[in-house]
Design a protein around this motif. Structure first.
Motif, PDB file in Angstrom:
ATOM      1  N   GLU A   1      -5.311   1.342  -5.587  1.00  0.00           N
ATOM      2  CA  GLU A   1      -6.284   1.338  -4.504  1.00  0.00           C
ATOM      3  C   GLU A   1      -7.608   1.804  -5.105  1.00  0.00           C
ATOM      4  OE1 GLU A   1      -5.470   3.934  -1.153  1.00  0.00           O
ATOM      5  OE2 GLU A   1      -7.033   2.982   0.052  1.00  0.00           O
ATOM      6  N   HIS A  36      -7.551  -0.573   5.018  1.00  0.00           N
ATOM      7  CA  HIS A  36      -8.228   0.055   6.169  1.00  0.00           C
ATOM      8  C   HIS A  36      -9.731  -0.245   6.208  1.00  0.00           C
ATOM      9  CE1 HIS A  36      -8.999   2.991   3.032  1.00  0.00           C
ATOM     10  NE2 HIS A  36      -7.766   3.469   3.073  1.00  0.00           N
ATOM     11  N   HIS A  61       0.853  -1.200   0.000  1.00  0.00           N
ATOM     12  CA  HIS A  61       0.000   0.000   0.000  1.00  0.00           C
ATOM     13  C   HIS A  61       0.882   1.241   0.000  1.00  0.00           C
ATOM     14  CE1 HIS A  61      -3.942   1.924   1.774  1.00  0.00           C
ATOM     15  NE2 HIS A  61      -3.464   2.603   0.756  1.00  0.00           N
ATOM     16  N   HIS A  71     -13.337   4.850   0.239  1.00  0.00           N
ATOM     17  CA  HIS A  71     -13.379   6.179   0.864  1.00  0.00           C
ATOM     18  C   HIS A  71     -14.669   6.925   0.559  1.00  0.00           C
ATOM     19  CE1 HIS A  71      -9.205   5.236  -0.455  1.00  0.00           C
ATOM     20  NE2 HIS A  71      -8.935   5.493   0.805  1.00  0.00           N
ATOM     21  N   ASP A  98       0.318   2.405   3.898  1.00  0.00           N
ATOM     22  CA  ASP A  98      -0.440   3.502   3.281  1.00  0.00           C
ATOM     23  C   ASP A  98       0.498   4.703   3.077  1.00  0.00           C
ATOM     24  OD1 ASP A  98      -2.560   4.897   2.268  1.00  0.00           O
ATOM     25  OD2 ASP A  98      -3.824   4.727   4.047  1.00  0.00           O
ATOM     26  N   HIS A 108      -4.107   5.750  -5.862  1.00  0.00           N
ATOM     27  CA  HIS A 108      -5.566   5.887  -5.989  1.00  0.00           C
ATOM     28  C   HIS A 108      -6.005   5.780  -7.448  1.00  0.00           C
ATOM     29  CE1 HIS A 108      -6.142   7.031  -1.783  1.00  0.00           C
ATOM     30  NE2 HIS A 108      -5.050   7.767  -1.880  1.00  0.00           N
TER      31      HIS A 108
END
Ligand SMILES: [Zn+2]
Ligand SMILES: [Zn+2]
Length: 273
Positions: free
Chosen positions: A83, A150, A7, A111, A227, A40
């Motif tokens: 991600e 997460h 990540h 998210h 992350d 992302h």
């Protein structure tokens, strides 16, 4: 167990810093044997500056990571992923990137939600915990995700650890266990800072104790994720804190070999589809 992180972001998302190569050098310097980039994801036909790259940047992303993979192959095993939120209308695009081999894996980082190309993009609110869990479950049911990043990200909008969050956490974890999807214990430095600064608790309030206690009891697989939004994450991530937390909740952390076996399994399934 050799150190790994699947990540890691890049500056393409607009809120991470540093050059791609600096992430690699920091990881090597700190004894990591495996580094997966998972910036992302683009949403096809929709831009969201400062949150994610757009689809035009994928070529530069894969070119850069693949050249670093080759350049540092004797020192570290580099992988390329994204991600990804479960946005139903965007999944065919992401699936095509996987199929064409542009990227090797995707992790689920829910998210936001957005139901269709035309609909708004929303942040969850405190009445939408079960909607969040529904989306995560729909995501992992596609069979495309390597793991859930997460999974306790709901701490951002649901600030209590009560019966409702217990039941929803349990629903998520049982489904992950049933499908064999690992859960990421996110140990970003940011999260660690927030833990120390109680007054900022609502900014990044995970890992959530209630959630991880249940993960230990249910016995779902766990992966560690930094992350990383800066190359410095490889220097100052709270690995000792993570060790304590893992022991405390009796978490079953899988190795990088097991993670890579999952990448290959998903790839094979996709080729057969
Ligand atoms: Zn980010
Ligand atoms: Zn995330």
């Amino acid at each position: 167990m050799s150190k790994y992180n699947f990540h890691s972001h890049t500056k393409r998302c607009g809120h991470a810093s540093g050059e791609d190569e600096e992430y690699v050098l920091s990881a090597i310097e700190n004894g990591y044997k495996t580094l997966g980039f998972s910036d992302h994801t683009p949403i096809y036909g929709f831009t969201q500056p400062r949150i994610r790259m757009n689809e035009g940047q994928i070529i530069d992303y894969t070119r850069s990571v693949n050249s670093l993979k080759e350049k540092y192959k004797d020192e570290i095993d580099i992988h390329i992923g994204l991600e990804v939120e479960y946005f139903p209308f965007n999944m065919p695009y992401v699936e095509s990137l996987l199929k064409e081999g542009e990227i090797e894996y995707i992790i689920l980082g829910q998210h936001f939600y957005k139901e269709s190309r035309e609909s708004e993009l929303y942040l969850y609110d405190e009445n939408e915990l079960s909607l969040y869990v529904d989306h995560v479950i729909k995501g992992i049911e596609t069979g495309l995700f390597l793991y859930i990043a997460h999974p306790d990200h709901y701490g951002l909008f649901y600030h209590r650890q009560d019966e409702n969050s217990y039941n929803e956490a349990k629903r998520l974890i049982l489904k992950a266990k049933e499908l064999g999807i690992p859960l990421e214990l996110n140990i970003s430095k940011l999260a660690n800072n927030i833990r120390a600064e109680k007054d900022l608790f609502f900014l990044v309030p995970f890992p959530i104790e209630q959630f991880w206690k249940l993960v230990g009891e249910i016995g779902a697989d766990v992966v560690l994720g930094l992350d990383a939004h800066t190359p410095l994450a490889y220097y100052d991530s709270p690995l000792e804190w993570a060790d304590e937390f893992i022991k405390k909740h009796n978490l079953h952390v899988i190795s990088s070999e097991e993670v890579i076996a999952r990448i290959n399994k998903i790839k094979n399934n996709l080729a057969l589809k």
